[in-house]
Motif scaffolding. Structure first.
Motif, PDB file in Angstrom:
ATOM      1  N   ASP A   1      98.051  17.298 -49.423  1.00 33.98           N
ATOM      2  CA  ASP A   1      98.953  16.490 -48.596  1.00 33.98           C
ATOM      3  C   ASP A   1     100.143  17.350 -48.181  1.00 33.98           C
ATOM      4  OD1 ASP A   1     100.426  14.599 -47.336  1.00 33.98           O
ATOM      5  OD2 ASP A   1     100.692  13.283 -49.073  1.00 33.98           O
TER       6      ASP A   1
ATOM      7  N   ALA B   1      87.959  23.784 -49.327  1.00 34.53           N
ATOM      8  CA  ALA B   1      87.902  22.325 -49.438  1.00 34.53           C
ATOM      9  C   ALA B   1      89.126  21.784 -50.159  1.00 34.53           C
ATOM     10  CB  ALA B   1      86.628  21.919 -50.174  1.00 34.53           C
ATOM     11  N   ARG B   2      89.608  22.517 -51.149  1.00 36.03           N
ATOM     12  CA  ARG B   2      90.801  22.084 -51.875  1.00 36.03           C
ATOM     13  C   ARG B   2      92.046  22.183 -50.999  1.00 36.03           C
ATOM     14  NH1 ARG B   2      92.030  18.739 -56.054  1.00 36.03           N
ATOM     15  NH2 ARG B   2      94.054  19.325 -56.945  1.00 36.03           N
TER      16      ARG B   2
ATOM     17  N   SER C   1      92.343  19.383 -48.507  1.00 39.00           N
ATOM     18  CA  SER C   1      92.645  18.063 -49.064  1.00 39.00           C
ATOM     19  C   SER C   1      94.100  17.904 -49.502  1.00 39.00           C
ATOM     20  CB  SER C   1      91.728  17.780 -50.257  1.00 39.00           C
ATOM     21  OG  SER C   1      91.992  18.679 -51.323  1.00 39.00           O
TER      22      SER C   1
END
Length: 272
Positions: free
Chosen positions: A165, A159-160, A163
């Motif tokens: 960019d 999940a990290r 996320s």
């Protein structure tokens, strides 16, 4: 002129339920903490008197058996956490960043240890170790804990990674950073909060596990096994001391993290 607030059952039912649930959850913790000061002998079921001796001589019971079990759980938890965190982080990065065959199948298989009942997982691992002639000791416990902790690490770190960019890493490459430099100075610091969260979760799961450990531990005693075996005659006050100390240490870590985050936010607000 403001209208008077109307009384309704819903205005107090939810807060009352939350308070009762909180009290219900704290009762075992309070019992453990109180009975860590009990002046008990062989049994710690009934209250005999207040004393600090159990805290001052925590390893005195059964020739230090409770401290040995606690140390085994710490060693197993740390080793399993380090291995599971490293492997799980690499798997999470590979699943999110790269396209390869069986990618979807691997993602699905990673959820199986989380969905499988622990008694099935523990029995299956015990059968495998028996089939390959591997003696049950500290190593088999570490292997078992590492296996089921990897799934939790992958889910947390994945999940990290998703996320992040990509423009931040592209900026590092535009500044002539090598792939290693970009990873160490850009990607890894951004992933670090997720990695730490996954490591803490893995350690908590490993330290607290009983079912899988009981199937694959042999004669090695861990802290959950010691508690289970001692429960029939009353858990020794020394075990309550260790459990209370672990709880207080966890509370202290949370407070330190909250205070440091608040101080960081105030510092950033002043700079802004």
């Amino acid at each position: 002129m403001p209208r008077p607030r109307r009384w309704s059952p819903s205005s107090w039912i939810l807060p009352a339920y939350a308070i009762l649930a909180f009290i219900f959850l704290l009762i075992p913790i309070a019992y453990t903490f109180i009975f860590s000061f009990n002046d008990s002998l062989k049994s710690n079921i009934s209250w005999r008197g207040f004393t600090f001796d159990k805290w001052l001589n925590v390893c005195a019971v059964q020739n230090g058996a409770v401290c040995e079990a606690f140390a085994n759980s710490i060693v197993i938890g740390v080793v399993a956490t380090v291995v599971a965190t490293i492997l799980g982080t690499m798997i999470a990065i590979a699943i999110v960043r790269y396209r390869f065959r069986a990618r979807s199948g691997i993602s699905l298989l990673l959820f199986l240890p989380m969905a499988t009942p622990e008694v099935v997982l523990g029995a299956g691992l015990a059968a495998q170790f028996l089939a390959f002639g591997v003696p049950k000791d500290m190593l088999t416990i570490i292997l078992a804990h590492t296996m089921f902790c990897i799934s939790f690490v992958v889910v947390t770190v994945k999940a990290r990674v998703a996320s992040l960019d990509p423009a931040l890493e592209e900026a590092g490459r535009d500044l002539y950073g090598s792939p290693t430099q970009v990873f160490l100075r850009v990607t890894f610091p951004l992933l670090l909060p997720g990695i730490i969260a996954a490591a803490l979760l893995s350690f908590a799961l490993s330290f607290d596990d009983f079912i899988i450990t009981n199937f694959n531990s042999g004669s090695v005693m861990t802290f959950p096994k010691y508690i289970y075996i001692s429960a029939s005659r009353g858990i020794p006050a020394e075990a309550n001391v260790i459990a209370s100390a672990v709880f207080l240490f966890a509370i202290a870590l949370v407070l330190v993290a909250q205070i440091s985050q608040a101080a960081r936010r105030r510092k950033l607000a002043k700079q802004g």
